[in-house]
Design an enzyme around this catalytic site. Structure first.
Site, PDB file in Angstrom:
ATOM      1  N   GLY A  46     -31.803  50.053  29.392  1.00 31.59           N
ATOM      2  CA  GLY A  46     -32.929  50.657  30.350  1.00 31.59           C
ATOM      3  C   GLY A  46     -33.073  50.216  31.852  1.00 31.59           C
ATOM      4  N   GLN A  51     -35.337  50.077  40.772  1.00 33.11           N
ATOM      5  CA  GLN A  51     -35.179  48.351  40.037  1.00 33.11           C
ATOM      6  C   GLN A  51     -34.236  48.472  40.836  1.00 33.11           C
ATOM      7  OE1 GLN A  51     -35.692  49.166  35.278  1.00 33.11           O
ATOM      8  NE2 GLN A  51     -35.644  47.194  35.629  1.00 33.11           N
ATOM      9  N   CYS A  97     -38.262  43.169  30.726  1.00 32.96           N
ATOM     10  CA  CYS A  97     -38.132  43.665  31.721  1.00 32.96           C
ATOM     11  C   CYS A  97     -36.842  43.217  32.642  1.00 32.96           C
ATOM     12  CB  CYS A  97     -39.314  44.378  32.695  1.00 32.96           C
ATOM     13  SG  CYS A  97     -38.599  45.956  34.056  1.00 32.96           S
ATOM     14  N   LEU A  98     -35.632  43.638  32.913  1.00 33.36           N
ATOM     15  CA  LEU A  98     -35.303  42.785  33.831  1.00 33.36           C
ATOM     16  C   LEU A  98     -35.638  42.664  34.997  1.00 33.36           C
ATOM     17  CD1 LEU A  98     -32.101  45.345  33.190  1.00 33.36           C
ATOM     18  CD2 LEU A  98     -32.004  42.426  32.829  1.00 33.36           C
ATOM     19  N   HIS A 139     -40.831  53.323  28.989  1.00 31.27           N
ATOM     20  CA  HIS A 139     -40.786  51.928  30.107  1.00 31.27           C
ATOM     21  C   HIS A 139     -40.376  52.607  31.571  1.00 31.27           C
ATOM     22  CE1 HIS A 139     -40.260  47.355  30.983  1.00 31.27           C
ATOM     23  NE2 HIS A 139     -39.751  48.039  31.796  1.00 31.27           N
ATOM     24  N   GLU A 140     -38.958  53.666  31.130  1.00 34.74           N
ATOM     25  CA  GLU A 140     -38.145  54.119  32.544  1.00 34.74           C
ATOM     26  C   GLU A 140     -39.332  54.860  33.221  1.00 34.74           C
ATOM     27  OE1 GLU A 140     -36.380  51.905  33.875  1.00 34.74           O
ATOM     28  OE2 GLU A 140     -35.882  50.850  31.416  1.00 34.74           O
ATOM     29  N   HIS A 143     -42.251  52.980  35.601  1.00 35.87           N
ATOM     30  CA  HIS A 143     -41.215  52.411  36.555  1.00 35.87           C
ATOM     31  C   HIS A 143     -41.511  53.580  38.112  1.00 35.87           C
ATOM     32  CE1 HIS A 143     -39.208  48.335  35.808  1.00 35.87           C
ATOM     33  NE2 HIS A 143     -39.159  48.727  34.938  1.00 35.87           N
TER      34      HIS A 143
END
Ligand code: ZN
Length: 167
Positions: A46, A51, A97-98, A139-140, A143
């Site tokens: 995702g 991000q 997380c990236l 989670h997204e 963000h």
């Protein structure tokens, strides 16, 4: 399409509330294509627009699992997503997380949620998600509100061999 740089903490964009998308124009289409390419190149499940340092309400999720609930791998793009109808039942899971390299954390979230928003062309989007898919969507959307999994985690640690979907 072009891969964009995925920003990491403590970049301030990750802490901003992202703006609602109002124009479904070429710029948005380019952003979405770039997000998909960036997510795939970094093996993410995702990605949210902040991000890649774009403070707009756009998320991409690509997830599937043959073992877990027989979900075929599917790409979802949701513009202006909103989470509703969270299940009372919650479950703990390990997230990474990236944008938070080198850390994972245990986060408790509702097992199922409904995601409403718009498609990349501005049509209404609505679906119910369960399990890991529901977790990735939550989670997204976090963000987009400047929230990172580390804010919600009951425990955060540096993994040695933890295999998690990075999102
Ligand atoms: Zn993330």
């Amino acid at each position: 399409m072009a891969k964009r740089k995925i920003i990491t903490i403590p970049h301030p964009t990750l802490r901003k509330k992202a703006a609602k998308v109002t124009a479904f124009d070429e710029e948005l289409q380019g952003l979405i294509d770039d997000m998909v390419e960036s997510m795939r190149e970094d093996n993410g499940a995702g990605l949210a627009a902040p991000q890649v340092n774009v403070s707009q309400r756009v998320i991409a999720v690509e997830f599937g699992s043959e073992e877990d609930e027989n979900i075929p791998r599917t790409l979802y793009i949701v513009v202006n997503p909103k989470i509703s109808a969270p299940s009372q039942e919650k479950v703990s899971g390990v997230e990474g997380c990236l944008s938070v390299p080198g850390l994972v954390g245990e986060v408790e979230r509702p097992v199922s949620v409904v995601i409403k928003g718009q498609t990349r062309t501005g049509e209404p989007f609505k679906m119910k998600a369960r399990g890991w898919l529901a977790r990735i969507f939550q989670h997204e959307v976090d963000h987009l509100n400047g929230i990172l999994f580390t804010d919600r985690a009951t425990r955060v640690w540096e993994p040695e061999d933890e295999i998690v979907d990075l999102v």
